[in-house]
Design a protein around this motif. Structure first.
Motif, PDB file in Angstrom:
ATOM      1  N   ILE A   1      65.869  40.932  66.033  1.00  0.00           N
ATOM      2  CA  ILE A   1      64.983  39.823  65.688  1.00  0.00           C
ATOM      3  C   ILE A   1      64.834  39.832  64.176  1.00  0.00           C
ATOM      4  O   ILE A   1      64.523  40.864  63.576  1.00  0.00           O
ATOM      5  CB  ILE A   1      63.611  39.942  66.371  1.00  0.00           C
ATOM      6  CG1 ILE A   1      63.768  39.858  67.898  1.00  0.00           C
ATOM      7  CG2 ILE A   1      62.670  38.848  65.884  1.00  0.00           C
ATOM      8  CD1 ILE A   1      62.466  40.007  68.667  1.00  0.00           C
ATOM      9  N   ARG A   2      65.110  38.690  63.556  1.00  0.00           N
ATOM     10  CA  ARG A   2      65.099  38.568  62.094  1.00  0.00           C
ATOM     11  C   ARG A   2      66.027  39.589  61.434  1.00  0.00           C
ATOM     12  O   ARG A   2      65.755  40.106  60.358  1.00  0.00           O
ATOM     13  CB  ARG A   2      63.672  38.692  61.547  1.00  0.00           C
ATOM     14  CG  ARG A   2      62.755  37.574  62.008  1.00  0.00           C
ATOM     15  CD  ARG A   2      61.336  37.754  61.491  1.00  0.00           C
ATOM     16  NE  ARG A   2      60.481  36.630  61.901  1.00  0.00           N
ATOM     17  CZ  ARG A   2      59.179  36.564  61.687  1.00  0.00           C
ATOM     18  NH1 ARG A   2      58.566  37.565  61.056  1.00  0.00           N
ATOM     19  NH2 ARG A   2      58.477  35.521  62.078  1.00  0.00           N
ATOM     20  N   GLY A   3      67.117  39.910  62.092  1.00  0.00           N
ATOM     21  CA  GLY A   3      68.096  40.835  61.547  1.00  0.00           C
ATOM     22  C   GLY A   3      67.748  42.292  61.701  1.00  0.00           C
ATOM     23  O   GLY A   3      68.484  43.158  61.209  1.00  0.00           O
ATOM     24  N   LEU A   4      66.657  42.614  62.390  1.00  0.00           N
ATOM     25  CA  LEU A   4      66.193  43.996  62.549  1.00  0.00           C
ATOM     26  C   LEU A   4      66.394  44.434  63.992  1.00  0.00           C
ATOM     27  O   LEU A   4      65.939  43.764  64.926  1.00  0.00           O
ATOM     28  CB  LEU A   4      64.719  44.104  62.165  1.00  0.00           C
ATOM     29  CG  LEU A   4      64.378  43.681  60.724  1.00  0.00           C
ATOM     30  CD1 LEU A   4      62.875  43.577  60.541  1.00  0.00           C
ATOM     31  CD2 LEU A   4      64.962  44.665  59.733  1.00  0.00           C
ATOM     32  N   GLY A   5      67.068  45.568  64.161  1.00  0.00           N
ATOM     33  CA  GLY A   5      67.312  46.072  65.501  1.00  0.00           C
ATOM     34  C   GLY A   5      68.075  47.377  65.436  1.00  0.00           C
ATOM     35  O   GLY A   5      67.929  48.160  64.503  1.00  0.00           O
ATOM     36  N   GLN A   6      68.928  47.600  66.433  1.00  0.00           N
ATOM     37  CA  GLN A   6      69.747  48.811  66.482  1.00  0.00           C
ATOM     38  C   GLN A   6      70.970  48.505  67.324  1.00  0.00           C
ATOM     39  O   GLN A   6      70.844  48.072  68.467  1.00  0.00           O
ATOM     40  CB  GLN A   6      68.971  49.980  67.081  1.00  0.00           C
ATOM     41  CG  GLN A   6      69.800  51.230  67.349  1.00  0.00           C
ATOM     42  CD  GLN A   6      70.358  51.856  66.094  1.00  0.00           C
ATOM     43  OE1 GLN A   6      69.684  51.938  65.081  1.00  0.00           O
ATOM     44  NE2 GLN A   6      71.604  52.293  66.133  1.00  0.00           N
TER      45      GLN A   6
END
Length: 767
Positions: free
Chosen positions: A107-112
């Protein structure tokens, strides 16, 4: 499809500009309304959410949220969690590489991206407020769901660690106490055959209810394994074979005391997914297949995901102003899998693996409601173990370069996490129009890790019988490399241990300009847990948590009774990003010597716009647009960071919903066009990149006048777009732009794809 071989491999897709381009985020469905939404014909519906752990109107919550209710999910034919990404801006929910049940979430380029044990997710998944700790099995099939909420932005205050991108909440239906039974069947192309049964029964009238749900989901493969080194294997690729069950017991002990006990189990025996070779093999007969869903393999094609969990909720309304809650859970997961990295019938780069996890959670909540304030507070405890083992079999390399029966780098170990947290958030009305929210969470976490890592000069599999005739040697094959040596004898006798703690604040201000328009601004912080390298080859320390500082300003406005505009602008700084780097020479053909470090700092700004327009009593139009602009501030990653993974700069969803009442019953027509800009598959590589594409979906739904019979015809990805959702890139790139062999000695450049065009008919009956 066009393949371009050069500095990057891209996949061009024609945008269907002339296709149906309208769809609905908050569509006005003609069928029975959701129990958590109020609506009046021709006006906007009122949607209730629990983003701040209390029930509130969507338009009153100063958080960027997309909420899809049960009726809307049914009208759109959404049957699995990954399809929700179309309706939430700047959101990626996709099936990971290699299996059908592992979730890749950003989400919004943030994750794993890496689902290996020990790595923590960046987007939290919750089922009835119970945290799903591992991505294996997190591609949830929707069963007895009330709504799905997507919370964008860090949720570190109320939801804790590993929500730096946001959180996805799966909320099941409450029971009414009336005896009900719902039977539903679905048939479709690729041999799809689904059966779902849900219902409830009062064991004691107005006091104790039993709810149940069962789903059996089956589909043939989209493709096949063209070559297999093993006889008698099921050669379907991208098939589905899954069953899931739920039981819920609710007890309304008194008017003020409520208890719920839940059990769920899922067993997925769909085949392991074979990847599509983007380059022909250099060492065997494995050309680029004609279909992106076809593959080759030297491993067994079987795969398994077993999940089971218990959860319980005790709620006591002490008074009209004070509510106490206790939420607990126990969950277990087991997943043996076969991932053929090179996707040939030779053992060039094969990875059979086992993932296991177990965790317990406990949460005590106290929620206060005053005349001009609300206060949410709680204590949280998590105790979890995540273990695994994989064999990186480089058999061809071992026989050719080392004159051995084979070559395997075996990695195994566990990451154990024990953490507790205390949190509180106050929402205070200064005046009738101006309010503030102040919240904070303190988390303390201890992790223990063991890693076994080493070379075996043979082809090794995790268990005896993994392939026909294989007998695994007794005992641990490789030495332990991560832990402590208390007596100095060179033998590690205890796991590595490290503590981290974090204070994550949130502060916001809201201004209710009119009864229907609210402006808000906020600062919030989230963090992804510190951890140890699950592939460690030396006794290295753990890495610190990743931290995100996020700023938002936004507006939520029901501009008129039939037009809604929700807009959020955001920016964030992402510090101490955890990256694996190659240490000790990447030319080593057996090199998985990788060091985990806090190696980068990035930032982004963006916008999210969600619009809903009830044009007439029958027609609702809507749009959802997301934009993100990414910046690299510090870059010590090896190889260097070049962009965001699985995150396009622009996402867009346009849609329409049309309701029609007739003497034959109630009809609802849905259509949407979903667009994703081009994106990288990996943050540190441009070898595989997905070009921009668009997708068209249409649905027709019918319900009888009596409300007992219903049906839906759903056509998805009508233009049969081919789009990447995962891959592997173990190749070298020469100066002239051509590709040479990488790890394993072959050109391993592999893609995994989303679903092709599917058509399904669902028919159901409510007793």
């Amino acid at each position: 499809m066009k393949h371009t071989i050069g500095n990057t491999i891209k996949f061009s897709r024609n945008l269907c500009a002339t296709a149906v381009t309208l769809a609905c985020i908050g569509a006005q469905p003609v069928l029975a309304q959701d129990s958590d939404a109020e609506t009046e014909r021709g006006t906007l519906e009122k949607i209730e959410v629990t983003a701040r752990k209390t029930v509130e109107s969507l338009q009153e919550v100063p958080v960027a949220i997309t909420s899809l209710g049960a009726v809307e999910l049914g009208n759109k034919g959404i049957s699995v969690l990954t399809e929700v990404q179309q309706f939430s801006p700047n959101t990626t929910l996709q099936t990971s590489r290699g299996t059908n049940s592992t979730l890749t979430a950003f989400i919004r380029g943030l994750g794993q991206q890496d689902p290996l044990w020990g790595y923590e997710p960046g987007v939290g998944i919750y089922v009835d407020d119970v945290y799903i700790a591992r991505p294996q099995g997190a591609v949830l099939d929707l069963l007895d769901v009330q709504r799905i909420e997507v919370l964008r932005g860090p949720q570190g205050t109320l939801y804790g660690k590993n929500t730096i991108g946001g959180a996805v909440k799966y909320v099941t239906k409450d029971m009414t106490g009336d005896p009900t039974f719902n039977l539903e069947g679905t048939v479709g192309n690729y041999g799809r055959k689904d059966v779902k049964a849900t219902g409830q029964y009062p064991l004691i009238e107005d006091k104790v209810y039993l709810g149940f749900g069962y789903a059996n989901l089956n589909r043939d493969g989209y493709g096949e394994f063209l070559q297999s080194a093993l006889d008698g294997q099921n050669r379907e690729n991208y098939n589905k074979d899954l069953w899931a069950a739920r039981l819920t017991l609710e007890a309304h002990i008194t008017d003020d005391l409520f208890f719920r006990l839940g059990w769920d189990k899922t067993e997925d025996t769909s085949n392991a997914k074979g990847g599509y070779r983007l380059l022909p093999s250099l060492v065997t007969d494995a050309p680029v297949p004609d279909s992106v869903y076809d593959s080759y393999t030297s491993l067994p094609t079987w795969n398994k995901v077993e999940l089971e969990g218990y959860s319980w909720l005790l709620r006591y309304d002490v008074s009209d102003a004070l509510e106490l809650k206790y939420i607990g859970s126990h969950r277990e997961g087991y997943s043996p899998t076969n991932i053929d990295f090179d996707n040939t019938a030779l053992d060039i780069f094969d990875v059979p693996a086992i993932y296991e996890d177990e965790n317990d959670t406990h949460e005590l909540q106290a929620n206060l409601l005053g005349d001009n304030y609300t206060f949410v507070s709680g204590l949280y405890y998590y105790d979890g173990t995540s273990c695994g083992q994989f064999e990186a079999i480089l058999g061809l390399l071992g026989r050719s370069a080392f004159a051995t029966p084979g070559l395997t780098r075996e990695v195994a170990g566990c990451n154990n996490s024990e953490s507790w947290a205390v949190y509180g958030q106050l929402n205070y009305d200064i005046t009738d129009q101006l309010s503030v929210s102040v919240g904070a969470r303190y988390t303390d976490e201890e992790k223990q890790a063991t890693v076994f890592n080493g070379l075996v000069f043979d082809n090794v599999y995790p268990e005896t019988g993994w392939v026909p005739g294989y007998v695994r040697p007794d005992g641990q094959l490789v030495p332990q490399v991560l832990g402590s040596d208390s007596d100095g004898d060179g033998v590690l006798d205890a796991p590595a241990v490290q503590d981290w703690s974090r204070f994550t604040p949130r502060i916001g201000i809201e201004y209710q300009m009119t009864a229907d328009t609210m402006f808000f601004a906020s600062y919030s912080q989230g963090f992804k847990s510190g951890t140890f390298n699950p592939r460690a080859t030396t006794n290295e320390p753990g890495v610190n948590p990743e931290v995100v500082d996020s700023y938002e300003i936004g507006m939520k406005s029901d501009v008129t009774r039939n037009f809604r505009a929700n807009v959020t602008l955001f920016s964030y700084d992402h510090k101490d990003r955890q990256y694996i780097g190659i240490e000790g020479g990447s030319d080593d053909p057996t090199a998985l010597e990788q060091r985990l470090r806090n190696a980068a700092q990035t930032a982004a700004t963006g916008a999210e716009v969600e619009l809903t327009y009830v044009a007439t009593d029958n027609l609702t139009l809507s749009a959802a647009y997301g934009f993100i602009d990414f910046e690299i501030k510090e870059n010590d990653a090896v190889p260097p960071l070049i962009g965001l993974a699985s995150t396009p700069e622009n996402t867009l969803n346009l849609a329409a919903s049309y309701a029609l009442d007739t003497d034959m019953g109630y009809f609802n027509f849905n259509a949407n066009y979903y667009y994703r800009d081009d994106y990288l598959l990996f943050e540190t590589s441009d070898l595989i990149e997905q070009d921009a594409y668009g997708m068209v979906n249409v649905s027709v739904n019918w319900e009888s006048i009596e409300g007992d019979w219903y049906a839906g015809l759903h056509a998805k990805n009508l233009t049969d777009e081919e789009y990447l959702v995962g891959g592997y890139d173990f190749v070298t790139r020469n100066e002239d732009g051509s590709y040479g062999p990488g790890l394993g000695g072959d050109t391993t450049l592999i893609g995994y794809y989303g679903d092709p065009m599917t058509i399904a008919l669902t028919v159901g009956y409510r007793f």
